[in-house]
Scaffold this motif. Sequence first.
Motif, PDB file in Angstrom:
ATOM      1  N   ASN A  17      -6.680 -10.648 -11.426  1.00 20.71           N
ATOM      2  CA  ASN A  17      -6.366  -9.265 -11.785  1.00 20.71           C
ATOM      3  C   ASN A  17      -6.290  -8.376 -10.539  1.00 20.71           C
ATOM      4  N   LEU A  18      -7.237  -8.572  -9.632  1.00 16.18           N
ATOM      5  CA  LEU A  18      -7.253  -7.788  -8.398  1.00 16.18           C
ATOM      6  C   LEU A  18      -6.018  -8.068  -7.548  1.00 16.18           C
ATOM      7  N   LEU A  19      -5.653  -9.325  -7.415  1.00 21.66           N
ATOM      8  CA  LEU A  19      -4.460  -9.682  -6.646  1.00 21.66           C
ATOM      9  C   LEU A  19      -3.185  -9.112  -7.276  1.00 21.66           C
ATOM     10  N   ALA A  20      -3.097  -9.153  -8.581  1.00 17.68           N
ATOM     11  CA  ALA A  20      -1.929  -8.601  -9.267  1.00 17.68           C
ATOM     12  C   ALA A  20      -1.828  -7.099  -9.045  1.00 17.68           C
ATOM     13  N   ASP A  21      -2.954  -6.396  -9.114  1.00 15.16           N
ATOM     14  CA  ASP A  21      -2.963  -4.953  -8.874  1.00 15.16           C
ATOM     15  C   ASP A  21      -2.565  -4.636  -7.437  1.00 15.16           C
ATOM     16  N   LEU A  22      -3.097  -5.392  -6.477  1.00  9.82           N
ATOM     17  CA  LEU A  22      -2.758  -5.163  -5.075  1.00  9.82           C
ATOM     18  C   LEU A  22      -1.271  -5.421  -4.806  1.00  9.82           C
ATOM     19  N   LYS A  23      -0.726  -6.462  -5.391  1.00  7.01           N
ATOM     20  CA  LYS A  23       0.703  -6.757  -5.217  1.00  7.01           C
ATOM     21  C   LYS A  23       1.559  -5.623  -5.772  1.00  7.01           C
ATOM     22  N   ALA A  24       1.161  -5.078  -6.907  1.00  7.93           N
ATOM     23  CA  ALA A  24       1.917  -3.977  -7.510  1.00  7.93           C
ATOM     24  C   ALA A  24       1.883  -2.741  -6.620  1.00  7.93           C
ATOM     25  N   VAL A  25       0.723  -2.416  -6.077  1.00  8.61           N
ATOM     26  CA  VAL A  25       0.597  -1.241  -5.206  1.00  8.61           C
ATOM     27  C   VAL A  25       1.399  -1.442  -3.928  1.00  8.61           C
ATOM     28  N   ILE A  26       1.301  -2.614  -3.334  1.00 10.83           N
ATOM     29  CA  ILE A  26       2.032  -2.892  -2.090  1.00 10.83           C
ATOM     30  C   ILE A  26       3.527  -2.850  -2.316  1.00 10.83           C
ATOM     31  N   SER A  27       4.009  -3.391  -3.418  1.00  7.11           N
ATOM     32  CA  SER A  27       5.450  -3.380  -3.673  1.00  7.11           C
ATOM     33  C   SER A  27       5.960  -1.957  -3.885  1.00  7.11           C
ATOM     34  N   GLU A  28       5.157  -1.071  -4.492  1.00  8.53           N
ATOM     35  CA  GLU A  28       5.552   0.326  -4.653  1.00  8.53           C
ATOM     36  C   GLU A  28       5.659   1.019  -3.299  1.00  8.53           C
ATOM     37  N   VAL A  29       4.713   0.757  -2.420  1.00 14.61           N
ATOM     38  CA  VAL A  29       4.715   1.378  -1.099  1.00 14.61           C
ATOM     39  C   VAL A  29       5.898   0.880  -0.281  1.00 14.61           C
ATOM     40  N   VAL A  30       6.183  -0.402  -0.353  1.00 15.35           N
ATOM     41  CA  VAL A  30       7.293  -0.979   0.413  1.00 15.35           C
ATOM     42  C   VAL A  30       8.625  -0.420  -0.070  1.00 15.35           C
ATOM     43  N   GLN A  31       8.776  -0.171  -1.340  1.00 15.36           N
ATOM     44  CA  GLN A  31      10.023   0.373  -1.873  1.00 15.36           C
ATOM     45  C   GLN A  31      10.253   1.799  -1.410  1.00 15.36           C
ATOM     46  N   LYS A  32       9.187   2.550  -1.140  1.00 15.52           N
ATOM     47  CA  LYS A  32       9.323   3.941  -0.729  1.00 15.52           C
ATOM     48  C   LYS A  32       9.663   4.083   0.749  1.00 15.52           C
ATOM     49  N   ILE A  33       9.397   3.054   1.557  1.00 14.87           N
ATOM     50  CA  ILE A  33       9.651   3.119   2.995  1.00 14.87           C
ATOM     51  C   ILE A  33      11.127   2.848   3.254  1.00 14.87           C
ATOM     52  N   PRO A  34      11.818   3.781   3.928  1.00 15.17           N
ATOM     53  CA  PRO A  34      13.214   3.520   4.253  1.00 15.17           C
ATOM     54  C   PRO A  34      13.321   2.414   5.291  1.00 15.17           C
ATOM     55  N   GLU A  35      14.411   1.639   5.202  1.00 19.67           N
ATOM     56  CA  GLU A  35      14.559   0.509   6.113  1.00 19.67           C
ATOM     57  C   GLU A  35      14.839   0.966   7.539  1.00 19.67           C
ATOM     58  N   SER A  36      15.686   1.966   7.698  1.00 20.82           N
ATOM     59  CA  SER A  36      15.954   2.469   9.041  1.00 20.82           C
ATOM     60  C   SER A  36      16.143   3.973   8.965  1.00 20.82           C
ATOM     61  N   PRO A  37      15.704   4.658   9.980  1.00 22.44           N
ATOM     62  CA  PRO A  37      15.846   6.115   9.978  1.00 22.44           C
ATOM     63  C   PRO A  37      17.310   6.529  10.085  1.00 22.44           C
ATOM     64  N   GLU A  38      17.595   7.737   9.598  1.00 24.38           N
ATOM     65  CA  GLU A  38      18.932   8.288   9.710  1.00 24.38           C
ATOM     66  C   GLU A  38      19.156   8.727  11.139  1.00 24.38           C
ATOM     67  N   GLY A  39      19.980   8.024  11.871  1.00 25.88           N
ATOM     68  CA  GLY A  39      20.283   8.448  13.226  1.00 25.88           C
ATOM     69  C   GLY A  39      20.563   7.282  14.138  1.00 25.88           C
ATOM     70  N   TYR A  40      20.995   7.648  15.338  1.00 25.94           N
ATOM     71  CA  TYR A  40      21.320   6.658  16.358  1.00 25.94           C
ATOM     72  C   TYR A  40      20.204   6.602  17.385  1.00 25.94           C
ATOM     73  N   LYS A  41      20.006   5.418  17.959  1.00 25.69           N
ATOM     74  CA  LYS A  41      19.064   5.283  19.054  1.00 25.69           C
ATOM     75  C   LYS A  41      19.719   5.796  20.338  1.00 25.69           C
ATOM     76  N   THR A  42      18.910   5.971  21.371  1.00 28.36           N
ATOM     77  CA  THR A  42      19.370   6.543  22.631  1.00 28.36           C
ATOM     78  C   THR A  42      20.511   5.739  23.237  1.00 28.36           C
ATOM     79  N   LYS A  43      20.393   4.419  23.267  1.00 26.75           N
ATOM     80  CA  LYS A  43      21.432   3.612  23.910  1.00 26.75           C
ATOM     81  C   LYS A  43      22.758   3.710  23.157  1.00 26.75           C
TER      82      LYS A  43
END
Length: 89
Positions: A17-43
């Motif tokens: 049960n604890l592992l299932a709850d942790l997986k659910a919380v982690i997957s929610e957090v990962v979905q909210k993080i954008p893969e790459s920021p909007e913009g260009y790098k310096t180079k």
Amino acid sequence: MSIDIVTKDDLLVFRNNLLADLKAVISEVVQKIPESPEGYKTKHVRAILGCSVNKLVALRISRKIRVKKVGGTLYYNKDDVKKLVQEGY
């Protein structure tokens, strides 16, 4: 005072049960993080504009190009870079 006995099966159920709850919380957090920021790098901005690092710093200081620092990396606003290219920089 009552004494509850905890068996190995009870602990395994709790663990699952604890592992299932942790997986659910982690997957929610990962979905909210954008893969790459909007913009260009310096180079990339230097290659697009064909300018030196010092000129890029001057553009930042004069606020002709907006920048966001994420970690240790600077990301330049895509719209500002496009505007500078259209102006013939």
